[in-house]
Design an enzyme around this catalytic site. Structure first.
Site, PDB file in Angstrom:
ATOM      1  N   ASP A 147      45.471  67.977  37.527  1.00 14.18           N
ATOM      2  CA  ASP A 147      45.751  68.382  38.896  1.00 14.18           C
ATOM      3  C   ASP A 147      44.386  68.603  39.545  1.00 14.18           C
ATOM      4  O   ASP A 147      43.361  68.713  38.858  1.00 14.18           O
ATOM      5  CB  ASP A 147      46.617  69.648  38.962  1.00 14.18           C
TER       6      ASP A 147
HETATM    7  C1  BGC Z   1      48.734  69.779  43.895  1.00 17.30           C
HETATM    8  C2  BGC Z   1      49.205  68.424  43.391  1.00 17.30           C
HETATM    9  C3  BGC Z   1      48.707  67.338  44.310  1.00 17.30           C
HETATM   10  C4  BGC Z   1      47.186  67.412  44.381  1.00 17.30           C
HETATM   11  C5  BGC Z   1      46.580  66.349  45.260  1.00 17.30           C
HETATM   12  C6  BGC Z   1      47.244  69.808  44.155  1.00 17.30           C
HETATM   13  O1  BGC Z   1      46.899  70.957  44.866  1.00 17.30           O
HETATM   14  O2  BGC Z   1      49.085  70.778  42.968  1.00 17.30           O
HETATM   15  O3  BGC Z   1      50.612  68.406  43.310  1.00 17.30           O
HETATM   16  O4  BGC Z   1      49.142  66.090  43.851  1.00 17.30           O
HETATM   17  O5  BGC Z   1      46.829  68.693  44.909  1.00 17.30           O
HETATM   18  O6  BGC Z   1      46.858  66.570  46.590  1.00 17.30           O
END
Ligand code: BGC
Length: 848
Positions: A271
């Site tokens: 993530d």
């Molecule tokens: C989120 C993810 C997301 C990523 C990219 C993170 O803050 O938890 O679900 O895909 O950001 O935007």
């Protein structure tokens, strides 16, 4: 989690009993198709030329390999990208968020929130929904879609509940798998996120989740395992720790479970910012997003000082892990055809995709209560009052990285759609989110705050309350937005902000009538009491908030408005008057689920409960439409005639809502999560369980234990005898259905449950028959468990013989001592019905 042992497949007996069926013998419990059983030989990979991939890996230098595994900036508003290896013809990968629509710089179809898809209980709808995501990702130049999210709804408070499918493992698995196929059929890699146990936002950046192996396998893992079986190309590991090991460097999760047990051979990415150290590579992590950090690139250096960075600089274990990681990325690409991609981008199939959005919004709507007031008749439409901000400005989706920008003009207002269908509609806001400009007479500056800035600004004003009561301060902006710190009233200091967060517009999801971003903070003040508001837009922001830099091209227009106690009373009176003058009143109520925060309470935000109570008192034919991403408490439930849950219905929400209110469509959705009756009657009422205990100086929870075990969601309510407000699987229709003729037969790999459903009403409608297993004498099984479901649409009088296949896996439990699924012997009640609390047919099975 317990250490892993060598896995053996057990052979065990299952027996079934009057509708009692005995199941005995048969193959070992396995969700996987046996053809896909051996690690590294998962499904969807038959077209993958492994020799070609091995050849590419062999030709790459070590720096090229590392280069492929660290994020970079993508095109067209991508959340991130991988650079590829141009020298070898390996293209880069642009990645877009997309649980409910592709989030790029260009607009995309805003689908209903995934929880609405969950409420359809319809795998075909999930396939179509995935098809929209894949088609548009392809059209918008994205090779990787960062979805679906498959963490279970474990706590009703979690900010991202709207982004996920259900509290039930089977519903999640059955809907996520076709969704992934729908995405990947368009040559786009889907991403299962967030692996694992990322079930809340509070403390998500590192909370240590203690959860036992049996619980993980029987609940949270189910969706992830199903999408691996469906051939998903990517998995995103989560921010939190699982049993004191960061999820993104957790060898047990990333290597043993994902790769060795399930045969996953795509790639695991972090993530955003969830990388914790170079050891993660050997633990099973492949890709660091959004940028490679020194820790990762530190491996990519001339360790032996011979002037060249090559395999001799790596330990054998790191060298092997590096090749595994690069092979994973290439395999995921090959599986969807990206290694041979022509680079041609189709146009967005805007109309067809909007039609899917509308269908899912319609089919996922859940009629929670109805005394016959819905659907509205022609008489009702001669005078109908719509109340609430989201009746006028639809709340199409939740916040955070799932926020999608639809095409200009794609979103209609429900008020206007109903008018266009010939209804005489009067609208009143009820809950006033805009207020009026705070007059200079109440401000220390002597003049209203209403100006435009082209450079960073910080302004402090003191407001004096003319009378006692609750004051809502609204900060309304264009451009980069501001943060408003509210201070001076002990115990209620706080902030509102319209600054961009998580790469998306910040503030409330509901803009002002003139299109400004709006955010509100409410504080109780005595007459004459003062409160200090600091409005700041500065370039030194941290965390998920984007730096604030107004320019001449992108100015910051800033307005400070308020809703005083008097104005609030006036708005509520206006809503009640509109309702009193109408035949029927429909109040639209909302909440705003978002990534990054959990809800502080299960109540509707603001003063919406008061609005609904006032409208219901003024008009006995009051209906409530909910635009919420998760359950809310309903203190007014007995005073209203009908409640329709529309969730965040996407860009076609107004049309779908009007179709349902007027009976053009039947609301066939069912609750994919339980609605609690009170704050203290949820599975997570113990702080050690949720939000977790705070063990350090910051005010964020650090450690929690999933004490409910496998009794997640409705299972906990059954296990503890707790009455919910609305049960899992509940959902009414404009028609009625009869159930009869239950037959349960043993199959070689589970059960075949057949029964007849008949539409006994006057209109066509959809029903979701559900098969439940009780625990009976089968120890270690959940108290109650959804074992299968179907969705049928029937004309008046029509009947259908429904057959639900119950997989062997659902007759099994995870045995943590031997790390495998084993059949759970015993006699278990089996029931079929319209909801978990509306069981119409009962039998039993005996598993040996
Ligand atoms: C989120 C993810 C997301 C990523 C990219 C993170 O803050 O938890 O679900 O895909 O950001 O935007």
């Amino acid at each position: 989690m317990t250490p892993h042992r060598t896995r053996r497949r057990l052979r065990a007996g299952v027996a079934i009993a009057a509708t009692a069926v005995v199941v005995a013998g048969g193959a070992a419990p396995a969700l996987a198709d046996p053809a896909h059983g051996s690690p590294g030989q998962g499904p969807g990979q038959h077209g993958v030329d492994r020799q070609r991939i091995a050849g590419l890996v062999a030709r790459m230098t070590v720096p090229e390999k590392f280069g492929m595994l660290g994020g970079t900036t993508g095109a067209n508003g991508a959340a991130g990208a991988l650079p590829g290896v141009p020298r070898l013809g390996v293209p880069g990968l642009d990645m877009a968020d997309g649980p409910s629509g592709v989030r790029a710089a260009e607009p995309a179809t805003a689908l209903p929130a995934p929880i609405a898809l969950g409420a359809t209980f319809d795998p075909d709808a999930a396939g179509a929904y995935g098809g929209v995501l894949g088609q548009e990702a392809d059209a918008l130049g994205m090779e990787v879609l960062l979805g679906p999210m498959m963490n279970l709804v474990r706590t009703p408070y979690a900010g991202r509940n709207f982004e996920t499918l259900s509290e039930d493992p089977l519903v999640t698995a059955e809907l996520a798998a076709p969704q992934v196929s729908g995405i990947q059929d368009h040559g786009v890699i889907a991403t299962a996120k967030h692996f694992a146990a990322n079930n809340q936002e509070l403390g998500r950046q590192g909370i240590d989740v203690h959860v036992d192996d049996k619980t993980l396998h029987e609940t949270e893992f189910a969706g992830f395992e199903a999408v691996v079986q469906a051939g998903i190309g990517a998995v995103m590991c989560s921010y939190n720790q699982v049993d004191s090991v960061q999820a993104c460097e957790n060898a047990e999760l990333l290597t043993e479970v994902l790769r060795e047990d399930w045969g996953f051979d795509g790639f695991v990415m972090t993530d955003w910012g969830a990388f914790h150290g170079a050891g993660a590579l050997e633990a099973g992590l492949d890709v660091e997003m959004p940028r490679p950090t020194a820790a990762f690139t530190d491996l990519n250096r001339d360790a032996n000082g011979d002037g060249v960075v090559d395999t001799a600089d790596l330990t054998p274990s790191v060298a092997a892990a590096l090749d595994r990681a690069v092979t994973g990325v290439l395999t995921a690409m090959a599986e969807v055809g990206l290694l041979d991609d022509s680079g041609e981008q189709p146009a967005r199939a805007t109309e067809a995709n909007a039609a899917v959005a509308r269908q899912v919004a319609t089919d996922g709507a859940v009629l929670l209560q109805n005394d016959g007031t819905l659907p509205l008749g022609e008489d009702d439409l001669e005078g109908v009052a719509l109340v609430g901000p989201t009746a006028q400005t639809p709340l199409i989706g939740g916040g955070g990285s799932a926020r999608v920008t639809p095409d200009t003009g794609a979103v209609d207002s429900t008020v206007e759609v109903l008018r266009a269908r010939g209804a005489d509609v009067r609208w009143a806001t009820g809950e006033d989110l805009e207020g009026v400009l705070v007059p200079g007479s109440a401000l220390s500056t002597g003049a209203p705050v209403d100006a435009t800035y082209t450079a960073p600004v910080t302004q402090t004003v003191t407001v004096t309350a003319p009378t006692a009561g609750a004051y809502s301060f609204h900060v309304q902006t264009t451009g980069p937005g501001v943060r408003m710190d509210v201070e001076g009233v002990p115990g209620t200091d706080g902030e509102a902000s319209t600054q961009r967060r998580f790469g998306a517009a910040g503030g409330s999801l509901i803009p002002t009538a003139d299109g400004r971003t709006n955010d509100t903070y409410t504080v109780d003040l005595a007459a004459g009491q003062q409160v200090t508001l600091t409005l700041s837009c500065d370039s030194a922001q941290a965390g998920p908030v984007a730096a604030c830099q107004p320019t001449v091209e992108q100015p910051l227009a800033l307005r400070l408005a308020w809703t005083t106690p008097e104005l609030r009373a006036q708005r509520i009176a206006e809503a009640a008057a509109a309702a009193a003058a109408a035949r029927t009143a429909v109040v639209f109520a909302y909440n705003e689920g978002t990534e990054g925060e959990d809800r502080p309470s299960l109540g509707l935000p603001g003063f919406q409960d008061e609005v609904i109570a006032a409208v219901a008192a003024a008009n006995p034919h009051t209906v409530v439409v909910l635009n919420t991403g998760d359950p809310v408490l309903m203190p007014w439930l007995d005073d209203v005639r009908a409640v329709l849950q529309m969730w965040y219905p996407g860009q076609e929400g107004a049309e779908a809502t009007v179709d349902l209110l007027t009976g053009v469509a039947d609301p066939g959705g069912k609750l994919p999560e339980t609605y609690p009756a009170a704050e203290d009657a949820t599975p997570v009422s113990d702080p050690a369980n949720y939000p977790g205990l705070d063990t350090d100086a910051d005010p964020v929870p650090d450690v929690q234990t999933y004490t409910e075990g496998t009794d997640v969601g409705y299972r906990w309510y059954a296990a503890t005898g707790t009455e919910p407000l609305f049960a899992f699987g509940h959902g009414l229709s404009y028609t009625s259905f009869d159930y009869s003729g239950l037959e349960v037969r043993r199959r070689h790999d589970g059960l075949r449950v057949s029964f007849t459903v008949q539409n006994t009403g006057d209109v066509a409608g959809s029903e979701v028959p559900q098969v439940y297993l009780g625990r009976g004498s089968a120890v270690d099984t959940p108290t109650v468990q959804l074992a299968g479901f179907d969705r049928v649409t029937l004309e008046p009088g029509e009947e259908a013989r429904v057959t639900v296949e119950v997989d062997e896996r659902l007759l099994s439990v995870w045995d943590a001592a031997t790390d495998q699924w084993v059949r759970a012997p015993g006699t278990r009640p089996l029931s079929v019905g319209a909801a978990s609390d509306d069981l119409r047919l009962t039998g039993s099975i005996t598993v040996r």
